[in-house]
Write an enzyme that holds these catalytic residues in place. Structure first.
Site, PDB file in Angstrom:
ATOM      1  N   ASP A   1       0.788  -1.230   0.000  1.00 59.79           N
ATOM      2  CA  ASP A   1       0.000   0.000   0.000  1.00 59.79           C
ATOM      3  C   ASP A   1       0.821   1.281   0.000  1.00 59.79           C
ATOM      4  O   ASP A   1       0.311   2.346   0.333  1.00 59.79           O
ATOM      5  CB  ASP A   1      -0.913   0.013   1.229  1.00 59.79           C
ATOM      6  CG  ASP A   1      -0.151  -0.158   2.542  1.00 59.79           C
ATOM      7  OD1 ASP A   1       1.088   0.014   2.542  1.00 59.79           O
ATOM      8  OD2 ASP A   1      -0.791  -0.453   3.562  1.00 59.79           O
TER       9      ASP A   1
ATOM     10  N   GLU B   1      -0.164  -9.104  -1.574  1.00 59.10           N
ATOM     11  CA  GLU B   1      -0.888  -8.616  -0.391  1.00 59.10           C
ATOM     12  C   GLU B   1      -2.058  -7.730  -0.824  1.00 59.10           C
ATOM     13  O   GLU B   1      -2.268  -6.627  -0.334  1.00 59.10           O
ATOM     14  CB  GLU B   1       0.028  -7.872   0.583  1.00 59.10           C
ATOM     15  CG  GLU B   1      -0.554  -7.757   1.987  1.00 59.10           C
ATOM     16  CD  GLU B   1       0.316  -6.937   2.916  1.00 59.10           C
ATOM     17  OE1 GLU B   1       0.791  -7.513   3.899  1.00 59.10           O
ATOM     18  OE2 GLU B   1       0.517  -5.729   2.673  1.00 59.10           O
TER      19      GLU B   1
ATOM     20  N   GLU C   1      -2.437   5.042   2.844  1.00 58.68           N
ATOM     21  CA  GLU C   1      -2.284   3.669   2.367  1.00 58.68           C
ATOM     22  C   GLU C   1      -3.595   3.027   1.920  1.00 58.68           C
ATOM     23  O   GLU C   1      -3.619   2.229   0.980  1.00 58.68           O
ATOM     24  CB  GLU C   1      -1.613   2.819   3.451  1.00 58.68           C
ATOM     25  CG  GLU C   1      -0.132   3.094   3.630  1.00 58.68           C
ATOM     26  CD  GLU C   1       0.150   4.306   4.505  1.00 58.68           C
ATOM     27  OE1 GLU C   1       1.337   4.625   4.693  1.00 58.68           O
ATOM     28  OE2 GLU C   1      -0.806   4.944   5.014  1.00 58.68           O
TER      29      GLU C   1
ATOM     30  N   HIS D   1       4.599   4.706  14.187  1.00 58.07           N
ATOM     31  CA  HIS D   1       5.062   5.633  13.156  1.00 58.07           C
ATOM     32  C   HIS D   1       3.948   6.125  12.235  1.00 58.07           C
ATOM     33  O   HIS D   1       4.184   6.899  11.320  1.00 58.07           O
ATOM     34  CB  HIS D   1       6.127   4.963  12.273  1.00 58.07           C
ATOM     35  CG  HIS D   1       5.567   3.874  11.401  1.00 58.07           C
ATOM     36  ND1 HIS D   1       5.322   2.612  11.871  1.00 58.07           N
ATOM     37  CD2 HIS D   1       5.189   3.883  10.107  1.00 58.07           C
ATOM     38  CE1 HIS D   1       4.820   1.870  10.895  1.00 58.07           C
ATOM     39  NE2 HIS D   1       4.720   2.620   9.811  1.00 58.07           N
TER      40      HIS D   1
ATOM     41  N   ARG E   1       1.217   7.996  10.195  1.00 60.19           N
ATOM     42  CA  ARG E   1       0.954   9.417   9.958  1.00 60.19           C
ATOM     43  C   ARG E   1      -0.314   9.882  10.667  1.00 60.19           C
ATOM     44  O   ARG E   1      -0.368  10.991  11.200  1.00 60.19           O
ATOM     45  CB  ARG E   1       0.805   9.686   8.456  1.00 60.19           C
ATOM     46  CG  ARG E   1       2.089   9.587   7.647  1.00 60.19           C
ATOM     47  CD  ARG E   1       1.775   9.756   6.165  1.00 60.19           C
ATOM     48  NE  ARG E   1       2.958   9.599   5.328  1.00 60.19           N
ATOM     49  CZ  ARG E   1       3.739  10.592   4.936  1.00 60.19           C
ATOM     50  NH1 ARG E   1       3.472  11.811   5.321  1.00 60.19           N
ATOM     51  NH2 ARG E   1       4.780  10.373   4.162  1.00 60.19           N
TER      52      ARG E   1
ATOM     53  N   HIS F   1      11.185   5.402  15.262  1.00 60.69           N
ATOM     54  CA  HIS F   1      11.203   5.767  13.850  1.00 60.69           C
ATOM     55  C   HIS F   1      11.967   7.075  13.662  1.00 60.69           C
ATOM     56  O   HIS F   1      11.966   7.947  14.531  1.00 60.69           O
ATOM     57  CB  HIS F   1       9.774   5.904  13.336  1.00 60.69           C
ATOM     58  CG  HIS F   1       9.637   5.858  11.854  1.00 60.69           C
ATOM     59  ND1 HIS F   1       9.838   6.949  11.059  1.00 60.69           N
ATOM     60  CD2 HIS F   1       9.305   4.845  11.017  1.00 60.69           C
ATOM     61  CE1 HIS F   1       9.643   6.618   9.792  1.00 60.69           C
ATOM     62  NE2 HIS F   1       9.314   5.342   9.735  1.00 60.69           N
TER      63      HIS F   1
END
Length: 372
Positions: free
Chosen positions: A97, A119, A133, A214, A216, A246
């Site tokens: 993604d 996937e 994503e 991590h 967003r 991260h």
């Protein structure tokens, strides 16, 4: 004549999930395997390439400081397009993604090159969680000719979107292939993952809680709440938390401010894949907002508390290997303490069947690429 397969990836999770397929393709005379990396995660990507023994045929090195998503997308689309014009592959393989996957698929579509999506079919149902994503996956799904769904749930999601059922194949998730491969390497060469030895000695006698964060969509208040939850969990004297932080400053600055100096919290640099596999192995449970950890940790019998509002991997929730706790500080702390204090609740999650694969996914995908 061997089929030319161009595998395109750019982040560490993509590299982990695609190196078993790259190995399978390179070991099969039916294929002329080529690899293009974008460098969307530069250092973390390179670590996986080294471990897996993969030397890319093309490296776009697209990342720039403070690059916006639209600027990144433009660089990816044009850069991958140039590689496609040079290679002229029979198939383009993308995974998951990421912006790299979406742009790789779009560049291939513009040239009418068949796309295989590894996937495929993961859906959260919310275009802003995970962001961006969720939309990246949906865009790829409209263009792919071959949809390699990791689970039946993912395959069903694709059918609901009117994808041709003949193009959908349940292959399992290659992340399990990768984890089995790397675990076997560590078993034969323990020194490969000895970098955590000092921390393991420091926290001897304590139960380890592994942490990754991590996303967003968690930047800002969500990240602050996660940091506060970790601080409260660290007040227990029977646990220690190991947190590979991260590199993104939206994560690092928050965690350093809230957690630096706590005696039973180790804020460490991001781990290469070998050492991350070791962290999974020594942890009692995982706190994460990562997608991949939701698949990997159950393969080692480790419960996962998912610090997100939604997940595109509901199979783990249904199977009982993972639980959504969001970014509410009180809930993260309560659910963590429940697993640490209630042996029955812990065993129920730890022993649940992992729905994500059996370690033979790459071979299935290679066979599909040979015969489709």
């Amino acid at each position: 004549m061997a089929r030319r397969i161009l595998t395109v990836f750019g982040t560490r999770p993509e590299a982990i999930k695609l190196f078993p397929l790259v190995h399978a393709l390179r070991g099969d005379a039916r294929f002329d395997s080529r690899v293009c990396v974008t460098g969307q995660h530069r250092g973390m990507l390179d670590q996986v390439l080294e471990i897996a023994g993969i030397v890319p045929d093309h490296d776009l090195d697209v990342m720039q400081p403070d690059q916006s998503l639209d600027a990144l997308t433009a660089r990816l689309l044009t850069g991958i397009g140039q590689v496609l014009d040079a290679e002229r592959p029979d198939w383009v393989v993308v995974q998951g993604d990421t912006a790299t996957a979406m742009c790789g698929a779009l560049a291939a579509y513009y040239r009418k090159i068949p796309i295989a999506h590894v996937e495929a079919g993961l859906r959260s149902g919310n275009i802003y969680h995970p962001w961006p994503e969720e939309v990246n996956r949906r865009v790829i799904g409209t263009m792919a000719r071959l949809h390699c769904a990791p689970t039946q749930t993912a395959a069903d999601a694709l059918r609901r979107e009117n994808i041709d059922p003949a193009a959908i194949h349940v292959t399992g998730n290659t992340v399990i292939d990768a984890l089995q491969w790397v675990t076997e390497r560590i078993r034969h060469e323990p020194g490969l993952a000895s970098g955590l030895a000092e921390i393991e000695t420091r926290f001897a006698g304590k139960r380890i809680v592994g942490v990754t964060s991590h996303r967003r969509e968690n930047f800002g208040d969500g990240m602050q709440a996660i940091a506060e939850a970790i601080r409260q969990i660290a007040a227990r004297d029977d646990v220690a938390l190991i947190f590979p932080v991260h590199l993104n400053p939206n994560v690092r600055s928050v965690m350093q401010a809230a957690l630096a100096g706590l005696s039973n919290v180790a804020l460490i640099e991001p781990l290469d894949y070998l050492h991350f596999a070791r962290l999974l192995d020594i942890s009692t449970l995982m706190l994460t907002d990562s997608g991949g950890v939701q698949e990997e940790a159950p393969a080692l019998g480790k419960p996962v508390l998912v610090m997100r509002e939604t997940t595109e991997r509901p199979e783990g929730i249904v199977a009982g290997t993972a639980r959504l706790v969001g970014t509410d500080c009180a809930r993260i702390v309560t659910e963590t303490n429940r697993l640490l204090d209630d042996a029955g609740a812990y065993a129920e999650m730890a022993r649940a069947h992992n729905p994500f694969g059996d370690g033979r996914s790459a071979g299935r995908i290679a066979e599909l690429l040979a015969t489709e």
